[in-house]
Scaffold this active site. Structure first.
Site, PDB file in Angstrom:
ATOM      1  N   TYR A 131     -31.918 -15.640 -38.244  1.00 37.04           N
ATOM      2  CA  TYR A 131     -30.490 -15.661 -37.909  1.00 37.04           C
ATOM      3  C   TYR A 131     -30.197 -14.509 -36.960  1.00 37.04           C
ATOM      4  CZ  TYR A 131     -25.389 -15.348 -38.515  1.00 37.04           C
ATOM      5  OH  TYR A 131     -24.030 -15.293 -38.308  1.00 37.04           O
TER       6      TYR A 131
ATOM      7  N   ASP B  17     -34.975  -8.445 -33.102  1.00 40.19           N
ATOM      8  CA  ASP B  17     -33.640  -8.361 -33.679  1.00 40.19           C
ATOM      9  C   ASP B  17     -33.739  -7.535 -34.957  1.00 40.19           C
ATOM     10  OD1 ASP B  17     -31.172  -8.575 -34.790  1.00 40.19           O
ATOM     11  OD2 ASP B  17     -31.066 -10.773 -34.748  1.00 40.19           O
TER      12      ASP B  17
ATOM     13  N   LYS C 149     -25.341  -3.301 -38.333  1.00 43.67           N
ATOM     14  CA  LYS C 149     -25.332  -2.931 -39.751  1.00 43.67           C
ATOM     15  C   LYS C 149     -25.446  -1.412 -39.973  1.00 43.67           C
ATOM     16  CE  LYS C 149     -26.086  -7.590 -41.144  1.00 43.67           C
ATOM     17  NZ  LYS C 149     -26.934  -8.682 -40.758  1.00 43.67           N
TER      18      LYS C 149
HETATM   19  C1  LIG Z   1     -26.409  -9.714 -39.635  1.00 42.01           C
HETATM   20  C2  LIG Z   1     -27.335 -10.094 -38.560  1.00 42.01           C
HETATM   21  C3  LIG Z   1     -26.868 -10.444 -37.283  1.00 42.01           C
HETATM   22  C4  LIG Z   1     -25.414 -10.606 -36.969  1.00 42.01           C
HETATM   23  O1  LIG Z   1     -24.696  -9.422 -37.084  1.00 42.01           O
HETATM   24  P1  LIG Z   1     -23.090  -9.511 -37.227  1.00 42.01           P
HETATM   25  O2  LIG Z   1     -22.666  -8.086 -37.209  1.00 42.01           O
HETATM   26  O3  LIG Z   1     -22.848 -10.212 -38.530  1.00 42.01           O
HETATM   27  O4  LIG Z   1     -22.582 -10.281 -36.072  1.00 42.01           O
HETATM   28  C5  LIG Z   1     -27.807 -10.655 -36.289  1.00 42.01           C
HETATM   29  N1  LIG Z   1     -29.114 -10.574 -36.538  1.00 42.01           N
HETATM   30  C6  LIG Z   1     -29.607 -10.257 -37.758  1.00 42.01           C
HETATM   31  C7  LIG Z   1     -31.079 -10.152 -37.961  1.00 42.01           C
HETATM   32  C8  LIG Z   1     -28.728 -10.030 -38.810  1.00 42.01           C
HETATM   33  O5  LIG Z   1     -29.222  -9.764 -40.029  1.00 42.01           O
END
Ligand SMILES: *Cc1c(COP(=O)(O)O)cnc(C)c1O
Length: 430
Positions: A144, A239, A267
């Site tokens: 994701y 990511d 995060k």
């Molecule tokens: C949470 C997450 C996102 C998206 O971040 P948001 O701040 O919710 O838009 C993208 N990539 C990874 C791996 C994530 O865990």
């Protein structure tokens, strides 16, 4: 456990907000029932509006590695607010946080701040395409990367849980240039590069996946990713929105010893405030406007209050690295839950890397989305509520990673294992 005030507060929210939540993962769609509504949080605990206390293994889905309302973060944030909350002009905290990120992650030579992980991956993708002059992007099923149109295909996290691999509203044109492969499938990766190598702008992946439940990468898969992207001139994007500053101060790439071209963050770097970032090789980052031609902007990007929270969080992680202790507590938790599940006779797989873990209700090793999907999600739902009744708040979906926080102690691990023993016995009883 009385949750009537939460139920009422949630019903009220449903009148004015779709599904009663501002992000779908928060609704308890996958486990049934209504979500608890939070009144406040402190250290390792969430407190709901009914006055119940839960040991928190969600940590706002990753950011709260220090636990909630950490004094250093609270003080830094209050001090920043007194200086005004947004300027729309440069300020030094932005550079200070950028320097911390650049020092922490050697592959990140320059960094641009945005306001969410979604924005970070969306911008990294645009940059990769702008830099290479190519359109195709490879992603992996179950990873994701936020709700970016082009990446909302076979997405994990709540998109998977809700059974909407392709959301309505995403035009086919947006995903035409996205190739979706199976995670850890090195053969498919080789094949797709052999067929399309000179048209591929980038490969994006979670270097350790959290969003189909915890799934680690294979050694050969990682080596081949780096080799193929080098050979064909595509950019490798890690990511690390979830794993950055989580698995180590330098993220998953520090643990794995890898060097991606671009990295996305979010995060933890915001310390609980809305911050995302993308960074990497200086020659690539210099293509971002105004240094270069690739457009990307944000009114609240580099917000001074959010930067202060991020700086305080990173400084705390640097001064008192919690990673060894988190890994040891994770190992103890893994051993305890493994004993409990074995004792209960429940088929399971426990995947863990450092402070991230998922208990899958399947006997099949979980290495990709298909194997994750062999899990018995009914059993997971039962386990989830049995743990809730024992004061342990886990992610409300089988396809999410749980997180330990530095605010937890060995006693919390012992309590959680004891709760899991009872919960798994109840799951086995049906
Ligand atoms: C949470 C997450 C996102 C998206 O971040 P948001 O701040 O919710 O838009 C993208 N990539 C990874 C791996 C994530 O865990």
């Amino acid at each position: 456990m009385n949750r009537s005030k939460s139920a009422a507060a949630y019903a009220r929210a449903c009148q004015v907000t779709p599904g009663g939540v501002n992000s779908p993962a928060r609704a308890f769609g996958a486990v049934g029932g209504s979500p608890i509504v939070i009144a406040r949080a402190a250290g390792p605990y969430l407190h709901d509006v009914d006055g119940n206390r839960y040991l928190d293994f969600v940590g706002s889905w990753g950011p709260m590695i220090l636990g909630h309302a950490h004094p250093a973060v609270v003080e830094a944030t209050i001090a920043a607010v007194r200086n005004g909350s947004s300027y729309g002009a440069p300020s030094e905290p932005e550079t200070e946080l950028a320097e911390l990120v650049v020092q922490a992650i050697p592959s990140v030579e320059m960094v641009r701040f945005v306001s969410s992980g979604t924005e970070a991956t969306m911008s990294a993708l645009r940059l990769a395409r702008g830099y290479t002059g190519r359109d195709l992007v490879i992603k992996f099923a179950g990873c994701y990367h936020g709700h970016v149109d082009a990446l909302l295909v076979s997405a994990g996290s709540s998109a998977l849980t809700h059974g909407v691999p392709n959301s309505p509203g995403v035009p086919k044109g947006c995903t035409d240039d996205t190739l979706v492969l199976r995670y850890n499938d090195t053969t498919a990766l080789r094949d797709v590069f052999r067929a399309n190598g000179d048209r591929i702008a980038a490969v994006i992946l979670e270097p350790v996946v959290g969003n189909m439940g915890l799934v680690p990468p294979g050694e050969e898969f990682r080596k081949e990713l780096r080799a193929l992207t080098h050979r064909y001139g595509a950019l490798l994007i890690y990511d690390e929105v979830m794993t950055g500053f989580r698995l180590a101060y330098g993220g998953a790439q520090e643990v794995l010893g890898d060097t991606p071209d671009l990295t996305t963050l979010g995060k933890i770097i915001g310390g609980g405030y809305p911050v995302g970032a993308y960074g990497g090789r200086a020659d690539v980052m210099k293509k971002v406007m105004p240094a270069g031609p690739v457009f990307q902007a944000g009114t609240l990007s580099g917000n001074p209050v959010a930067m202060a929270a991020g700086i305080a969080t990173l400084k705390e992680l640097k001064a008192h690295p919690p990673y060894e202790r988190l890994d040891r507590m994770g190992a103890d938790l893994e051993a305890g839950i493994t004993r409990a599940a074995t004792g209960a006779g429940v088929p399971f797989r426990l995947n863990r890397v450092g402070s991230m873990w998922t208990l899958f209700f399947t006997a099949t090793p979980v290495t990709d989305l298909d194997s994750a999907r062999t899990s018995d999600t009914k059993r997971f739902g039962k386990f989830f509520w049995e743990m809730m009744d024992r004061g342990v708040y886990l992610p409300c979906s089988q396809f999410e990673a749980a997180f330990l926080s530095a605010a937890m102690t060995d006693d919390h691990v012992t309590q959680t294992v004891a709760a899991a023993r009872e919960a798994l016995a109840a799951v086995a009883a049906g």
